[in-house]
Design an enzyme around this catalytic site. Structure first.
Site, PDB file in Angstrom:
ATOM      1  N   GLU A 201       0.827  -1.233   0.000  1.00 15.28           N
ATOM      2  CA  GLU A 201       0.000   0.000   0.000  1.00 15.28           C
ATOM      3  C   GLU A 201       0.847   1.263   0.000  1.00 15.28           C
ATOM      4  O   GLU A 201       0.623   2.178   0.805  1.00 15.28           O
ATOM      5  CB  GLU A 201      -0.973  -0.006   1.188  1.00 15.28           C
ATOM      6  CG  GLU A 201      -1.979  -1.122   1.112  1.00 15.28           C
ATOM      7  CD  GLU A 201      -3.141  -1.012   2.092  1.00 15.28           C
ATOM      8  OE1 GLU A 201      -3.097  -0.175   3.006  1.00 15.28           O
ATOM      9  OE2 GLU A 201      -4.116  -1.781   1.928  1.00 15.28           O
ATOM     10  N   GLU A 321      -5.297  -8.246  -0.701  1.00 13.16           N
ATOM     11  CA  GLU A 321      -6.035  -7.971   0.548  1.00 13.16           C
ATOM     12  C   GLU A 321      -7.466  -7.682   0.133  1.00 13.16           C
ATOM     13  O   GLU A 321      -7.713  -6.749  -0.655  1.00 13.16           O
ATOM     14  CB  GLU A 321      -5.474  -6.758   1.299  1.00 13.16           C
ATOM     15  CG  GLU A 321      -4.196  -7.042   2.044  1.00 13.16           C
ATOM     16  CD  GLU A 321      -3.778  -5.875   2.941  1.00 13.16           C
ATOM     17  OE1 GLU A 321      -4.654  -5.169   3.473  1.00 13.16           O
ATOM     18  OE2 GLU A 321      -2.556  -5.686   3.078  1.00 13.16           O
TER      19      GLU A 321
HETATM   20  O1  AHR Z   1      -5.410  -5.882   6.709  1.00 10.70           O
HETATM   21  C1  AHR Z   1      -5.379  -4.764   7.536  1.00 10.70           C
HETATM   22  C2  AHR Z   1      -4.613  -3.600   6.924  1.00 10.70           C
HETATM   23  O2  AHR Z   1      -5.332  -3.124   5.832  1.00 10.70           O
HETATM   24  C3  AHR Z   1      -3.256  -3.919   6.351  1.00 10.70           C
HETATM   25  O3  AHR Z   1      -2.242  -3.843   7.284  1.00 10.70           O
HETATM   26  C4  AHR Z   1      -3.075  -2.847   5.318  1.00 10.70           C
HETATM   27  O4  AHR Z   1      -2.292  -3.273   4.237  1.00 10.70           O
HETATM   28  C5  AHR Z   1      -4.484  -2.488   4.918  1.00 10.70           C
HETATM   29  O5  AHR Z   1      -4.700  -1.127   4.949  1.00 10.70           O
END
Ligand code: AHR
Length: 519
Positions: A201, A321
């Site tokens: 990210e 994610e």
């Molecule tokens: O999964 C929780 C968080 O969400 C992670 O650390 C991050 O990559 C995202 O913003």
């Protein structure tokens, strides 16, 4: 009687209510049609879409998969009950160590004698990281789960050399200082970790070491070169978009970074979390349409970045994610018991529609990681005495166990509804997998109150034998599971099919998987 734009009847009540979000009170059973042609192949379903993720965050690792002093753990400190549940999810690849955590993780802190590892202030989530679970523990855990590792390197506060040496430590067979250190720490053979992330990210201002797209592109390219020169067989995942806030152009981020990374990245990572803060069931259930749109847009950007380039390189999408996440979110979420979402049935249905979307885009989505595996926005939830399976466990398990082989393009003719964000949302959301003569149909009925009768016609084959039905459902869309209480789960039964046509009534608010042999 009024007719909606899509040609289905609106009841007087629905019309009087100005066609509300979900059309209630329609006359007769709702009907839909679904056609299957085994020659209409979207692509091979990559088993890596059934990946998962563990981060040093809250109780995901510490107090989740790893609890050294617990009587429920083995001699490594791995919780045995959790490991058994993880195995049932058939996790194909496991991402680690973060997440936001990875952007200040210095991997050398997590090797060597456990008692001598340095505790460090952890700034992403506001704790102290003991470093007792590091590279060896992770790779050992992955071996036990039968999964494969995916390591996300630190492209925030880390250096190119750190990332390169991590690859060398894990993968090299040469006699070097790094491999001697690995051997000294008890591992003679290299692990050959194939999947490596070029940061996490990096488009988010919340990220430690956040950069502009230009800065990240340049920085990641130099890291990528060193990592691939260390082991040319590795696959690299570029940190694509996670920030879809108004004012941040998520498409521009991907376009820019791929200008730098299109000869080195093998995957473009994208993240997406959704929630139901407005408590609008219909709109919440429609989020997979947004996922479809983003996948298509990202595919176009990838194609554009590769167009005119030498060779025949491919870059795939890794939704590394994704999940429902909104209740345990925000500035208050710092410390140990954080991001502990308790999932209900509607969340499980959203999860099933996301998995449908990945299968329906099997030609380009080749990796996906539910975030995360245990306690933190997770399908498995523990306390120090035991664990339970959250609602979202069940659709993920059914997909991961059964939706394999070729993804088929389906014809779906379904009644639709309108939401604040989407004009036309089909009540029936479906995907299909075909392997060794077996058809697996994954169907979500988004309707809150009504069953939908679907004629499932085969274009080029015939049904042979009984249809195995697995249904995830519960008494109410807000039903949850808890310790000692499994309200939402998978129910199983068998039904018969005609040779060419199967009529099946999908209950309200359900996810159903049908599995049948074809000849
Ligand atoms: O999964 C929780 C968080 O969400 C992670 O650390 C991050 O990559 C995202 O913003």
């Amino acid at each position: 009687m009024k007719i909606s734009r899509r040609g289905f009847a609106l009841s007087a009540a629905a019309v009087a209510a100005g066609a509300p979000a979900i059309l209630r009170g329609q006359q007769g059973p709702l009907k839909a049609r679904l056609k299957v042609d085994t020659e209409r192949v979207v692509g091979d379903i990559d088993p890596m879409i059934y990946g998962n993720f563990i981060e040093h965050l809250g109780r995901c690792i510490d107090g989740g998969i790893f609890e050294e002093k617990s009587p429920l753990s083995d001699s490594n400190g791995f919780r045995k009950d959790v490991l058994d549940a993880v195995k049932k999810l058939n996790v194909t690849q496991l991402r680690w160590p973060g997440g936001n955590f990875s952007s200040n993780y210095h991997w050398t802190d997590g090797i060597g004698a456990r008692d001598q590892r340095p505790p460090r202030l952890e700034m992403a989530w506001g704790t102290v990281e003991s470093n007792r679970f590091g590279t060896h523990e992770f790779l050992n855990y992955v071996e036990k789960t039968g999964s494969q590792p995916y390591i996300c390197a630190n492209f925030g506060t880390g250096t190119w050399l750190e990332a390169q040496q991590w690859v060398e430590y894990c993968n090299s067979s040469e006699d070097t200082a790094m491999t001697r250190l690995r051997k000294q720490n008890g591992r003679a053979e290299p692990w050959k970790v194939k999947l490596w992330g070029l940061g996490n990210e990096m488009d988010g201002p919340w990220q430690m070491g956040h950069r502009s797209a230009e800065e990240y592109g340049k920085f990641a390219l130099e890291g990528a070169k060193l990592m691939k020169w260390t082991d040319p067989s590795i696959k690299l995942v570029a940190a694509g978009s996670s920030n879809y806030q108004p004012g941040s152009d998520w498409t521009a981020w991907n376009r820019t970074i791929l200008q730098y990374l299109n000869q080195h990245a093998d995957y473009l990572s994208l993240h997406m979390y959704v929630g139901n803060t407005a408590d609008d069931y219909g709109d919440f259930l429609a989020n997979s349409l947004l996922l479809d749109q983003r996948t298509k847009t990202a595919e176009g950007i990838i194609d554009a970045s590769l167009s005119g380039q030498p060779g025949n390189r491919k870059i795939y999408i890794a939704w590394d994610e994704w999940n429902v996440w909104y209740r345990a979110r925000g500035n208050s979420q710092r410390g140990r018991r954080i991001l502990e979402e308790h999932y209900n049935l509607e969340d499980a249905l959203v999860v099933a529609t996301f998995l449908n979307s990945f299968v329906n885009h099997a030609h380009i989505v080749k990796m996906a990681n539910m975030a995360q595996l245990v306690n933190v926005i997770a399908p498995i939830f523990t306390n120090d005495q035991g664990m339970y399976l959250q609602t979202i466990f069940y659709p993920l398990q059914l997909f991961a166990m059964n939706a394999k082989g070729k993804s088929l393009e389906l014809f779906v003719d379904s009644p639709k509804y309108k939401t604040p964000r989407f004009d036309e949302v089909p009540y029936i959301d479906a995907s299909a997998a075909y392997e060794n003569g077996s058809l697996v149909l994954n169907v979500v009925n988004r309707h809150k109150t009504q069953a939908i009768e679907v004629d499932i016609e085969l274009e080029d084959k015939q049904y042979s034998g009984p249809v195995a039905v697995s249904e995830v459902n519960g008494p109410d869309i807000k039903s949850e599971n808890d310790f000692g209480k499994t309200t939402v789960k998978t129910g199983e039964r068998t039904v018969a099919a005609d040779q060419r046509r199967l009529r099946y009534s999908f209950p309200a608010h359900s996810f159903t998987q049908l599995k049948v042999k074809l000849v």
